[in-house]
Design a protein around this motif. Structure first.
Motif, PDB file in Angstrom:
ATOM      1  N   SER A   7     -10.770  25.450  -2.210  1.00 54.25           N
ATOM      2  CA  SER A   7      -9.785  26.426  -2.605  1.00 54.25           C
ATOM      3  C   SER A   7      -8.898  25.849  -3.716  1.00 54.25           C
ATOM      4  O   SER A   7      -8.188  24.874  -3.487  1.00 54.25           O
ATOM      5  CB  SER A   7      -8.976  26.806  -1.357  1.00 54.25           C
ATOM      6  N   HIS A   8      -9.024  26.424  -4.900  1.00 56.01           N
ATOM      7  CA  HIS A   8      -8.244  25.983  -6.073  1.00 56.01           C
ATOM      8  C   HIS A   8      -8.317  24.479  -6.285  1.00 56.01           C
ATOM      9  O   HIS A   8      -7.300  23.829  -6.536  1.00 56.01           O
ATOM     10  CB  HIS A   8      -6.783  26.438  -5.939  1.00 56.01           C
ATOM     11  N   VAL A   9      -9.511  23.946  -6.177  1.00 58.31           N
ATOM     12  CA  VAL A   9      -9.660  22.495  -6.266  1.00 58.31           C
ATOM     13  C   VAL A   9      -9.634  22.023  -7.719  1.00 58.31           C
ATOM     14  O   VAL A   9     -10.282  22.601  -8.595  1.00 58.31           O
ATOM     15  CB  VAL A   9     -10.963  22.037  -5.572  1.00 58.31           C
ATOM     16  N   GLU A  10      -8.859  20.986  -7.923  1.00 62.34           N
ATOM     17  CA  GLU A  10      -8.769  20.363  -9.235  1.00 62.34           C
ATOM     18  C   GLU A  10      -8.983  18.868  -9.069  1.00 62.34           C
ATOM     19  O   GLU A  10      -8.589  18.305  -8.052  1.00 62.34           O
ATOM     20  CB  GLU A  10      -7.364  20.603  -9.796  1.00 62.34           C
ATOM     21  N   ASP A  22      -9.678  24.484 -10.919  1.00 56.06           N
ATOM     22  CA  ASP A  22      -9.679  25.715 -10.128  1.00 56.06           C
ATOM     23  C   ASP A  22     -11.059  26.073  -9.591  1.00 56.06           C
ATOM     24  O   ASP A  22     -11.581  27.149  -9.847  1.00 56.06           O
ATOM     25  CB  ASP A  22      -9.116  26.880 -10.958  1.00 56.06           C
ATOM     26  N   ASN A  24     -13.397  27.250  -6.718  1.00 57.06           N
ATOM     27  CA  ASN A  24     -13.307  28.006  -5.464  1.00 57.06           C
ATOM     28  C   ASN A  24     -14.720  28.299  -4.990  1.00 57.06           C
ATOM     29  O   ASN A  24     -15.548  28.768  -5.755  1.00 57.06           O
ATOM     30  CB  ASN A  24     -12.566  29.330  -5.693  1.00 57.06           C
ATOM     31  N   GLY A  59      -5.372  21.466  -4.755  1.00 53.11           N
ATOM     32  CA  GLY A  59      -6.172  22.369  -3.927  1.00 53.11           C
ATOM     33  C   GLY A  59      -6.610  21.717  -2.629  1.00 53.11           C
ATOM     34  O   GLY A  59      -6.213  20.581  -2.326  1.00 53.11           O
ATOM     35  N   THR A  60      -7.429  22.448  -1.859  1.00 53.93           N
ATOM     36  CA  THR A  60      -7.841  21.923  -0.555  1.00 53.93           C
ATOM     37  C   THR A  60      -9.343  22.103  -0.344  1.00 53.93           C
ATOM     38  O   THR A  60      -9.952  23.043  -0.837  1.00 53.93           O
ATOM     39  CB  THR A  60      -7.129  22.668   0.602  1.00 53.93           C
TER      40      THR A  60
END
Ligand code: ADP
Ligand code: ADP
Length: 224
Positions: A7-10, A22, A24, A59-60
């Motif tokens: 989720s919204h990983v950077e 970002d 997803n 993000g997670t």
């Protein structure tokens, strides 16, 4: 339900490189997903973060209901087989069980089952130097499977092998996936490999790395 969610990983590395922005993604149990894209688009970085080998900088990521890296049920196969040269095939495959505190006698049946999955039962007492590149990679797959993971992560596992060996190993991985009912995430830059193998192709692009297409393969892998 989702087994893996990003989720919204950077990911920004210490030297300032923005490897992913970002990202997803949600992967269900039993999918065979390939990450396809040019060199440098962040495929490996994404896979390593799912494995918990790298931390996202934003993000997670959750895997099997926990934060990535926070627990078992996940195995990783690297591009080079990374076997211990001084140990037999049996001992190489037993390593993850040894790390969990199992003795040789307790581990035997599981090691033999894993060697059977990759067709190397007869090579249990061989040493890595006696094996071909493809066979070493199969030992590495057996080592990954010996803990019966729910999730198998593979980072361009066959890139260093010749085309015929690679083709055979692709079929072995498909058979494992079908028989064991596990989830596979497979990084590749081969269009053929991604279409041949997966039930879903996640196409990534670079600068910065991101998902550009997410293509379900409604008929599943194309090998049959
Ligand atoms: P791929 O697997 O798609 O080839 P990677 O995930 O290996 O791409 O790399 C994505 C980007 O991050 C590339 O630009 C790469 O140079 C950079 N990168 C990877 N690892 C590091 C690192 N440890 N430090 C700095 N930059 C890195
Ligand atoms: P690779 O796994 O590198 O493709 P091959 O399957 O082509 O290796 O095998 C190379 C040689 O190694 C074969 O000619 C055979 O003698 C031996 N070999 C490989 N796998 C097995 C096996 N499961 N059982 C017996 N011999 C094998």
């Amino acid at each position: 339900p989702a087994q893996i969610t990003l989720s919204h990983v950077e990911k920004r590395f210490g030297n300032g490189t923005l490897a992913l922005r970002d990202m997803n993604l949600s992967i269900r149990e039993g999918e065979f997903v390939s990450f396809l894209g040019p060199s440098g688009c962040g495929k490996s970085t994404a896979l390593r973060m799912i494995a918990g080998l790298l931390e996202p900088s934003g993000g997670t990521i959750t895997v099997n209901g926990r934060e990535a890296g926070d627990g078992g049920d996940v195995s990783f196969v690297f591009q080079d087989a990374t076997l211990m040269p001084w140990a037999t095939v049996f001992d190489n495959v037993m390593l993850p069980l040894k790390l969990r505190g199992l003795g040789r006698a307790e581990a035997r049946a599981q090691v033999e089952e894993a060697l059977g999955m990759v067709g190397l039962t007869k090579f249990a007492s061989s040493y890595p130097r006696e094996l071909s590149g493809g066979m070493k990679m199969r030992v590495s797959i057996a080592r990954a499977m010996v803990t019966k993971p729910r999730l198998l992560l593979m980072d361009e596992p066959f890139a260093a092998l010749d085309e015929m060996t690679r083709f055979k190993l692709n079929n072995d991985v498909l058979e494992l996936w079908r028989k064991q009912g596990l989830t596979v995430v497979f990084v590749t830059h081969s269009v053929f490999e991604s279409v041949y193998l997966s039930s879903r192709v996640v196409v990534m692009g670079s600068r910065p790395g991101r998902v550009v297409h997410d293509l379900p393969m409604p008929e599943g892998p194309r090998d049959e």
